[in-house]
Design an enzyme around this catalytic site. Structure first.
Site, short mmCIF file in Angstrom:
data_model
loop_
_atom_site.label_atom_id
_atom_site.label_comp_id
_atom_site.label_asym_id
_atom_site.label_seq_id
_atom_site.Cartn_x
_atom_site.Cartn_y
_atom_site.Cartn_z
CD GLU A 1 -6.84 5.61 2.51
OE1 GLU A 1 -5.87 5.36 3.25
OE2 GLU A 1 -6.72 5.77 1.28
CG ASP B 1 -2.21 0.80 0.92
OD1 ASP B 1 -2.18 1.67 0.03
OD2 ASP B 1 -3.23 0.61 1.61
C1 BGC Z 1 -3.70 9.73 -2.40
C2 BGC Z 1 -4.49 8.46 -2.19
C3 BGC Z 1 -3.79 7.63 -1.24
C4 BGC Z 1 -3.45 8.40 0.02
C5 BGC Z 1 -2.56 7.62 0.90
C6 BGC Z 1 -3.48 10.42 -1.09
O1 BGC Z 1 -2.73 11.58 -1.26
O2 BGC Z 1 -4.40 10.55 -3.25
O3 BGC Z 1 -4.65 7.73 -3.37
O4 BGC Z 1 -4.62 6.55 -0.96
O5 BGC Z 1 -2.80 9.60 -0.23
O6 BGC Z 1 -2.88 7.70 2.19
C1 BGC Z 2 -5.16 2.98 0.29
C2 BGC Z 2 -5.36 1.91 -0.74
C3 BGC Z 2 -5.24 2.48 -2.11
C4 BGC Z 2 -3.93 3.21 -2.27
C5 BGC Z 2 -3.76 3.85 -3.62
C6 BGC Z 2 -3.92 3.81 0.03
O1 BGC Z 2 -3.90 4.88 0.89
O2 BGC Z 2 -5.06 2.39 1.58
O3 BGC Z 2 -6.62 1.30 -0.54
O4 BGC Z 2 -5.36 1.45 -3.04
O5 BGC Z 2 -3.84 4.22 -1.29
O6 BGC Z 2 -4.56 4.94 -3.78
#
Ligand code: BGC
Ligand code: BGC
Length: 599
Positions: free
Chosen positions: A486, A294
């Protein structure tokens, strides 16, 4: 669409051997090219020339990783530049472009936005979920995206967690059935699934996030992160029965990739968990595809970057979502191989898996998407599929005085609540960007638009605050959560807001019967609203097609949705395990859902 590609199953005892062509390619690759294949930067951090120069294996769009003018054509051109660069690398190894298409191709302006998985869980309809997987894949292929970081196979145990809506529900059997169906739909249409987050993300406990390097990062960014990235503290039989089981179902469908979870199990972070990544997933379960990390997930293993890289790769991850400084990742792996801290056989295993998946997807062939397909993004057939999903996902929690469906005698309807006319709230997080946002974000139909169109013979008065001077037979109030994703959605109070309650009270005073519609990524505490409302509908995060709600409210279709979680009565009923131990009953149990006849 291009012809349906059928994959052989890479997983389990009957998996075929690595294709000969993959072995031949591997034999020609330099160490640098192999490490390049294991590297995945985010598209905003990497120029296409570097993809060719370093033979990078993948590029991703994070949430909101869009072209500056966001439309399907520009998306297609954006990804094509990276794909062309892959073909220009010394051995012409194709790039696999990945994105989070977690409720449709949701970053793309104009795409069909399906209900989030929690709503699909309420439909109990595996065939529908499979069709949604296939439709999502078709919209993705139109923009050259052949890898979806989806489905999320979490079995959320505590819906203070901001990712509750990404899981199909609180029951392992339900998650297994629908997760497998989604994989079937996606991969049957030619897109690789990425089952995530392996494993136990839905079991993390409040206030157990002990990351080494990220704690301050999230504090600086105002994040909550109270459950997300946290620790799961259950014994192995429980861990396997609740959280691992859905992976078995998805692997049996041939799921091609797996994403490691930010969470930990009994104190050990999944990104460095050799037992669960290698011994269980690859050896015991026979997973033949590849594991991706991830976003900056390996950074949480140690304050020392070299240690992060060595530990994660030796634990069994095959590709690292860096996502920014890919050059320092490449340097660290190179150093580790040179020093003997990572064996060459581990590198070869990772690259063999990545190349095998690319081969199975047909990425070595060019021209996989066709220009005509761009116009199919957000097309009428996909929107009508999303509408079907919306009407099947709505759960009728309460319906007294035969309030719903709306009767023919109803002449005037008082419609209230900002959510009734807010596309962004209807879609939730992971829509156009990571966190989602309020307002007229994506094309589609809000509930207000849909009701106005369907009930053209009635007078529908709308006021966001619920301030009306007339009296009417029926009031409909739409309330809910603001968009989040998230850890930003980790909250310890899920009570309906005071402002929402006031709207309900205002409309209550002006109507004979009151129906409440809730947009949320999880059950909310609605005790104060309960006695004020004659009917209550949990609509989850339905997405772009509000007409599906008008279908059930109007009586054109019956309500059939069933709760995918217990609907708790108070915050002290969380976490669920503690509630069950204490013998406390939820307000509405898992599986609850009233039905209505069609008019
Ligand atoms: C991104 C997400 C990613 C996240 C990570 C964001 O800046 O746009 O895609 O999941 O950071 O925590
Ligand atoms: C998320 C994932 C996601 C990745 C890419 C992370 O922060 O936990 O689910 O696939 O970002 O955007």
């Amino acid at each position: 669409m291009s012809e349906v590609r059928k994959f052989r199953n890479v997983n389990g005892a009957n998996a075929e051997k690595t294709p000969q062509s993959v072995e031949m390619l591997l034999a020609q690759m330099t160490l640098a090219e192999k490490i390049g294949q294991m590297t995945q930067p985010e598209k905003n951090s990497v120029p296409p020339e570097d993809v060719a120069q370093y033979a990078l294996g993948s590029v991703l769009s994070g949430g909101g990783g869009n072209p500056s003018l966001n439309n399907p054509q520009n998306w297609s051109e954006m990804t094509q530049a990276f794909i062309d660069a892959g073909h220009e690398s010394r051995l012409g190894i194709p790039v696999i472009y990945g994105a989070d298409c977690v409720h449709g191709h949701n970053n793309v302006y104009g795409a069909t936005v399906f209900p989030h998985n929690i709503g699909l869980g309420a439909t109990r309809d595996a065939d529908l979920v499979e069709r949604i997987g296939a439709a999502t894949a078709r919209e993705m292929i139109a923009t050259n995206v052949f890898w979806n970081f989806s489905p999320c196979l979490a079995v959320p145990q505590d819906y203070r967690w901001g990712r509750t809506f990404e899981g199909f529900g609180g029951d392992t059997a339900l998650v297994s059935e629908l997760g497998a169906a989604y994989v079937r739909g996606l991969q049957g249409a030619g897109v690789a699934a990425c089952i995530k987050h392996y494993v136990g993300d839905g079991g993390a406990e409040w206030d157990t996030h002990r990351s080494v390097s990220w704690a301050t990062f999230w504090e600086d960014n105002g994040g909550a992160w109270k459950i997300d990235h946290g620790d799961v503290n259950v014994d192995e039989p429980t861990f396997r029965a609740v959280h691992l089981a859905p992976y078995l179902a998805a692997l049996a469908e041939g799921a091609l990739t797996v994403m490691a979870s930010f969470s930990s199990w009994r104190g050990l972070k999944m990104h460095g968990h050799r037992y669960l990544l290698t011994d269980v997933l690859k050896n015991e379960l026979g997973f033949g595809g590849f594991i991706v990390t991830d976003w900056m997930g390996i950074n949480q293993l140690s304050p020392d970057w070299y240690t992060c890289v060595v530990q994660s790769i030796n634990a069994g991850v095959d590709m690292v979502m860096v996502p920014f400084d890919y050059k320092s990742f490449i340097a660290a792996v190179t150093e580790a191989v040179t020093r003997g801290d990572i064996r060459m056989s581990r590198i070869d295993d990772a690259v063999r898996r990545i190349l095998t998946v690319k081969q199975m997807l047909g990425l070595f062939e060019t021209d996989l998407g066709t220009p005509e397909m761009v116009s199919s993004v957000g097309g009428a057939d996909h929107r009508s599929l999303a509408r079907e999903a919306v009407r099947k996902s709505a759960v009728l929690l309460k319906n007294e005085l035969a309030t719903l469906p709306i009767t023919a005698e109803t002449e005037t309807i008082l419609l209230a609540g900002a959510a009734a006319d807010d596309m962004g709230m209807q879609c939730g997080g992971w829509t156009l960007n990571w966190q989602g946002e309020k307002g007229a974000t994506v094309p589609g139909t809000t509930l207000r638009m849909a009701l106005t169109a369907r009930l053209a013979d009635k007078m529908i008065l709308y006021d966001a605050t619920g301030t009306f001077s007339v009296q009417a037979r029926l009031g409909i109030v739409v309330v809910g959560e603001q968009p989040y994703a998230e850890g930003c959605g980790d909250v310890d109070d899920l009570t309906l807001s005071a402002a929402d309650l006031e709207v309900i009270q205002r409309v209550r005073a002006q109507c004979d019967k009151l129906a409440l519609i809730i947009y949320s990524g999880r059950p909310l505490i609605i005790n104060d609203a309960l006695p004020l409302c004659d009917a209550i509908v949990a609509a989850w995060l339905p997405g772009s097609e509000g007409a599906g709600l008008a279908d059930v409210l109007s009586g054109d279709h019956p309500f059939t949705g069933k709760l995918p979680h217990d609907w708790i009565a108070s915050m002290d009923q969380l976490p669920q395990a503690a509630r069950k131990d204490a013998g406390l009953v939820p307000l509405f149990p898992y599986g609850h859902g009233l039905t209505t006849g069609a008019l």
